[in-house]
Design an enzyme around this catalytic site. Structure first.
Site, PDB file in Angstrom:
ATOM      1  N   SER A  57      34.890 -17.050  23.645  1.00  0.00           N
ATOM      2  CA  SER A  57      35.909 -16.741  22.454  1.00  0.00           C
ATOM      3  C   SER A  57      35.389 -16.772  21.376  1.00  0.00           C
ATOM      4  O   SER A  57      33.917 -16.683  21.045  1.00  0.00           O
ATOM      5  CB  SER A  57      37.086 -17.899  22.696  1.00  0.00           C
ATOM      6  OG  SER A  57      36.363 -19.027  22.571  1.00  0.00           O
ATOM      7  N   TYR A 109      38.693 -13.315  21.929  1.00  0.00           N
ATOM      8  CA  TYR A 109      40.155 -14.010  21.762  1.00  0.00           C
ATOM      9  C   TYR A 109      39.868 -15.043  20.946  1.00  0.00           C
ATOM     10  O   TYR A 109      38.892 -15.783  20.863  1.00  0.00           O
ATOM     11  CB  TYR A 109      40.829 -14.229  23.114  1.00  0.00           C
ATOM     12  CG  TYR A 109      40.200 -15.444  23.989  1.00  0.00           C
ATOM     13  CD1 TYR A 109      40.211 -16.385  23.826  1.00  0.00           C
ATOM     14  CD2 TYR A 109      38.999 -15.048  24.943  1.00  0.00           C
ATOM     15  CE1 TYR A 109      39.920 -17.663  24.630  1.00  0.00           C
ATOM     16  CE2 TYR A 109      38.416 -15.647  25.688  1.00  0.00           C
ATOM     17  CZ  TYR A 109      38.844 -17.108  25.558  1.00  0.00           C
ATOM     18  OH  TYR A 109      38.144 -18.025  26.397  1.00  0.00           O
TER      19      TYR A 109
END
Length: 128
Positions: free
Chosen positions: A25, A58
């Site tokens: 991430s 993300y």
């Protein structure tokens, strides 16, 4: 009809951390996430201004007010500390919403990853 539109952009953020062995991430200062209307676990595209790398991951929350931009997991191989990146998120937008004046949230930040301005459009490019 729906169009795939730029929804959010954090422009010229400096990478503050690279954590190769983190789960994955990109951790982003919570102030920046809120300003750009990006939520935790939302898909983001990252474009490295320094080396031209472009990749997706993300978003996760970074400490509020810290200026954190931490590339984690395999994304840590795509940038070095201090590299400038553009972080973008996209959305499917109905034609009617576009006609009604839908606009993206563009956040511009300074060298310390603090907000210096907002816009809702990219200016028309001209020859200089």
């Amino acid at each position: 009809m729906q169009r795939h539109m730029l929804k959010s952009k954090i422009h010229r953020a400096a990478v503050t951390h690279c954590e190769l062995h983190y789960e994955g991430s990109c951790a982003i200062d919570e102030d920046l996430l809120e300003a750009a209307n990006i939520v935790e676990n939302e898909r983001i595209d990252i474009w490295n201004i320094n080396n031209g790398e472009r990749f997706s991951t993300y978003a996760i929350k970074g400490e509020r007010g810290s200026g954190m931009i931490s590339l984690n997991g395999s994304a840590a191989r795509r940038a070095q500390l201090g590299d400038l990146v553009i972080i973008a998120a996209f959305a499917m937008v109905e034609e009617a919403e576009l006609q009604a004046g839908w606009k993206p949230k563009l956040v511009f930040i300074d060298e310390g990853n603090k907000i210096k301005g907002h816009r809702d459009h990219v200016p028309t490019q001209t020859w200089t």
